[in-house]
Enzyme design. Structure first.
Site, mmCIF file in Angstrom:
data_model
loop_
_atom_site.group_PDB
_atom_site.id
_atom_site.type_symbol
_atom_site.label_atom_id
_atom_site.label_comp_id
_atom_site.label_asym_id
_atom_site.label_seq_id
_atom_site.Cartn_x
_atom_site.Cartn_y
_atom_site.Cartn_z
ATOM 1 N N CYS A 175 14.021 11.196 7.405
ATOM 2 C CA CYS A 175 13.464 10.388 8.388
ATOM 3 C C CYS A 175 14.374 10.752 9.037
ATOM 4 O O CYS A 175 14.914 11.023 10.126
ATOM 5 C CB CYS A 175 12.798 9.212 8.782
ATOM 6 S SG CYS A 175 13.525 8.460 7.315
ATOM 7 N N LYS B 85 0.933 -0.903 -0.088
ATOM 8 C CA LYS B 85 -0.005 -0.050 -0.080
ATOM 9 C C LYS B 85 0.840 1.386 0.323
ATOM 10 O O LYS B 85 0.916 1.407 1.042
ATOM 11 C CB LYS B 85 -0.915 -0.119 0.818
ATOM 12 C CG LYS B 85 -2.290 1.164 1.479
ATOM 13 C CD LYS B 85 -2.587 1.359 1.965
ATOM 14 C CE LYS B 85 -2.073 2.979 2.595
ATOM 15 N NZ LYS B 85 -1.324 3.998 2.014
ATOM 16 N N GLU C 65 10.334 1.790 10.423
ATOM 17 C CA GLU C 65 11.356 2.760 10.516
ATOM 18 C C GLU C 65 10.792 4.399 10.957
ATOM 19 O O GLU C 65 9.368 4.131 9.474
ATOM 20 C CB GLU C 65 11.885 2.572 9.609
ATOM 21 C CG GLU C 65 13.505 3.271 9.295
ATOM 22 C CD GLU C 65 13.020 4.864 8.273
ATOM 23 O OE1 GLU C 65 13.120 5.570 8.985
ATOM 24 O OE2 GLU C 65 13.244 4.416 6.906
ATOM 25 N N GLU D 233 9.683 16.210 15.344
ATOM 26 C CA GLU D 233 9.763 15.972 13.809
ATOM 27 C C GLU D 233 9.264 16.893 13.553
ATOM 28 O O GLU D 233 7.977 17.015 12.791
ATOM 29 C CB GLU D 233 9.577 14.690 13.500
ATOM 30 C CG GLU D 233 10.488 14.656 11.923
ATOM 31 C CD GLU D 233 9.930 13.011 11.539
ATOM 32 O OE1 GLU D 233 9.043 11.853 11.867
ATOM 33 O OE2 GLU D 233 11.368 12.418 10.771
HETATM 34 P P1 ADP Z 1 3.292 11.196 6.961
HETATM 35 O O1 ADP Z 1 2.641 11.527 8.487
HETATM 36 O O2 ADP Z 1 4.511 11.958 6.253
HETATM 37 O O3 ADP Z 1 1.967 10.632 6.106
HETATM 38 P P2 ADP Z 1 2.155 8.593 7.455
HETATM 39 O O4 ADP Z 1 2.357 7.818 8.883
HETATM 40 O O5 ADP Z 1 0.730 9.751 7.961
HETATM 41 O O6 ADP Z 1 3.459 9.919 6.876
HETATM 42 O O7 ADP Z 1 2.212 7.621 6.472
HETATM 43 C C1 ADP Z 1 3.236 6.974 5.649
HETATM 44 C C2 ADP Z 1 2.296 5.491 5.220
HETATM 45 O O8 ADP Z 1 0.685 4.958 6.012
HETATM 46 C C3 ADP Z 1 0.851 5.653 3.915
HETATM 47 O O9 ADP Z 1 1.147 5.261 2.868
HETATM 48 C C4 ADP Z 1 -0.265 6.692 4.852
HETATM 49 O O10 ADP Z 1 -1.786 6.254 3.802
HETATM 50 C C5 ADP Z 1 -0.172 5.229 5.965
HETATM 51 N N1 ADP Z 1 -1.499 5.513 7.126
HETATM 52 C C6 ADP Z 1 -1.560 6.478 7.593
HETATM 53 N N2 ADP Z 1 -2.665 6.125 8.671
HETATM 54 C C7 ADP Z 1 -2.570 5.626 8.555
HETATM 55 C C8 ADP Z 1 -3.450 4.197 9.707
HETATM 56 N N3 ADP Z 1 -4.091 4.597 10.237
HETATM 57 N N4 ADP Z 1 -3.033 3.033 9.438
HETATM 58 C C9 ADP Z 1 -2.566 2.736 8.009
HETATM 59 N N5 ADP Z 1 -1.426 2.968 7.487
HETATM 60 C C10 ADP Z 1 -1.555 4.220 7.731
#
Ligand code: ADP
Length: 507
Positions: A292, A183, A258, A393
């Site tokens: 990161c 995903k 990570e 961050e």
């Molecule tokens: P950022 O804050 O840099 O956008 P995220 O940690 O929100 O990074 O997102 C990293 C990945 O995790 C993306 O593919 C995002 O769609 C996914 N993601 C965000 N929220 C969830 C969730 N509740 N469960 C699973 N995956 C998620």
């Protein structure tokens, strides 16, 4: 894109088929917010279909039971193709995530082919079976440790290095025979979808690699909690990492995470100042600081603080923002309107908490910067380590300069963070720098350098920067189950300890 032109549409990849989803994602160029592509977006039901397809391909055995040599060959063929198509992939990457062509060619996409080739090499020589020492007590026996693929592996990837960070998960998973559901982030699915097409062209059987772009809380959450998925590899924020752990705990899935960082660049008083100034700017401003492991806290000793800051500001003001496709551009935009306003909020909080805004801090002036998500390289001096800009961050082009007195104070400041992903130490004395490196609580310590990501060495975080490691010689291990097969070699009933239970046989 000019009015009236149609943009390319990217369907999902499920079971070897191009599939459209419940919704459509609009992919916009961060430098001007123009629509540059669309992609199919799936939710929980698309993830369910992808997991079913992945499981069917795993049970079929065409990949999971192929010889390691064959798997290695296919992965090498894909790596070669990635190398040949680098220009097209770079374009797909930068139009979605706003990296400059120099950064994407040298790093974001440029690393993908050699990293995949490294995993392909590991795949060929991986020890799937290891004979264990023969046991003679209580009876003669021989154990063999087997490493088997887990089954279906889920990968959830972020937007900053969409292809590379996804590849760090799915490539080792594939190398040992798993099937994968990826995903990607909803802003940046294009290179992952293109990878899927290339992979099948190169002989990866249908269903072994599935890509479902979709919203994190829907598609991502379903993947992390799906009972048919045995392992999740994730890169993203620490907050979502916690959520992934929670979701994965329902079925006790293995996780590799990570996560975030607030990495220190610890400059010692004998550092080569010119080298350190460039290295710290590379460490903090590369890809607008949206990495990161970025060196976001610069720790400077009192004795060289003023000279260092003067040269740092001079050098930072030469960083040119501009068209991401222009080879002369040093820095591009940040990825989205959401990130843009988050970063500007942090800049306001730095000012409000009393730090000195020494450079930047605004949206740059000029017509080019009126659309899209632009922020000047920003440097705060006079930062104390308890301010939000030193603790949280930011994920933007913002560097916080913090002064220290003695070397132990510098080391204590470096470690005074909930994160522990990376760090750098700057000194002309290698022995001194190595001693300091031992005291730093971080997964990577780069001495006199920044961002030294090398597929041959492990990468990952201490503390709240993650769980487990990616890359390095053991990169395939987390994508396997370990099985001990014990073979009795005695054929003797009398030597067995069965009488601890069966003591009444002669009564
Ligand atoms: P950022 O804050 O840099 O956008 P995220 O940690 O929100 O990074 O997102 C990293 C990945 O995790 C993306 O593919 C995002 O769609 C996914 N993601 C965000 N929220 C969830 C969730 N509740 N469960 C699973 N995956 C998620």
């Amino acid at each position: 894109m000019t009015a009236g032109t149609t943009v390319r549409h990217f369907p999902m990849l499920i079971g070897g088929k191009a599939v459209d989803g419940e919704n459509v994602l609009e992919i916009r160029d961060p430098q001007n917010d123009e629509l540059v592509a669309t992609a199919a977006s799936g939710g929980a039901s698309a993830i369910d279909a992808a997991v079913d397809a992945a499981r069917a391909s795993f049970d079929d055995g065409g990949w999971s039971r192929a010889t390691p040599a064959h798997r290695s060959q296919v992965l090498h063929a894909i790596a070669d193709k990635l190398g040949e198509q680098i220009e097209e992939l770079v374009e797909l990457e930068i139009m979605a995530n706003g990296a400059t062509v120099r950064q994407a060619t040298g790093f974001h996409v440029g690393y993908a082919a050699p990293h995949l080739a490294y995993f392909a090499d590991l795949a060929a020589r991986y020890e799937f079976e290891t004979p264990m020492p023969r046991a003679s007590f209580p009876v003669l026996g021989q154990s063999t440790m087997r490493r088997e693929p887990i089954g279906v592996v889920g990968a959830i990837a972020p937007w900053n290095f969409p292809l590379l960070l996804a590849l760090w998960k799915f490539a080792p998973a594939l190398a040992v025979g798993n099937s994968v559901v990826l995903k990607p982030d909803e802003k940046t699915p294009l290179t992952s979808l293109e990878f899927g097409r290339i992979a099948e062209e190169c002989g990866l059987p249908p269903g072994v690699f599935n890509v479902v772009p979709g919203p994190g809380p829907d598609a991502g959450a379903r993947l992390a909690s799906h009972p048919g998925v045995g392992k999740i590899g994730f890169t993203g924020s620490t907050d979502i990492g916690r959520e992934i752990m929670r979701l994965a705990s329902g079925t006790v899935k293995a996780v590799t995470l990570e996560l975030g960082g607030k990495s220190p660049a610890l400059v010692l008083d004998d550092a080569d100042i010119d080298l350190a100034v460039d290295g710290v700017l590379y460490g903090s401003m590369l890809y607008s600081g949206q990495i990161c492991e970025s060196m976001t806290r610069l720790l400077l000793p009192d004795s060289i603080h003023d000279e260092f800051v003067e040269r740092l500001l001079e050098r930072a003001s030469t960083i040119q923002l501009g068209d991401t496709r222009d080879w002369d551009t040093d820095m591009g935009p940040v990825v989205s309107a959401r990130q843009h306003s988050r970063i500007l909020d942090y800049i306001e909080s730095g000012k409000a908490e009393g730090a000195t805004l020494a450079l930047g801090g605004r949206v740059p002036q000029g017509e080019r910067f009126e659309r899209g998500h632009w922020i000047e390289p920003t440097i705060f001096t006079g930062v104390s380590n308890d301010m939000r800009i030193a603790r949280e961050e930011i994920f933007g082009p913002v560097l916080s300069v913090i002064r220290y007195g003695s070397e132990p104070e510098g080391v204590a400041l470096a470690n005074d963070t909930e994160y522990g992903l990376a760090s750098s130490v700057w000194s002309t004395d290698n022995s001194r720098a190595l001693e300091v490196a031992e005291k730093i609580q971080a997964g990577s310590v780069w001495i006199n350098d920044s961002h030294q990501i090398n597929c041959e060495v492990p990468f990952g975080g201490y503390k709240q920067s993650g769980v487990g490691r990616e890359l390095g010689p053991h990169a395939l291990d987390p994508f396997t189950e370990v099985k001990n097969v014990h073979l009795d070699l005695s054929n003797r009933r009398d030597a067995r300890p069965y009488d601890v239970l069966l003591s009444h046989a002669d009564d």
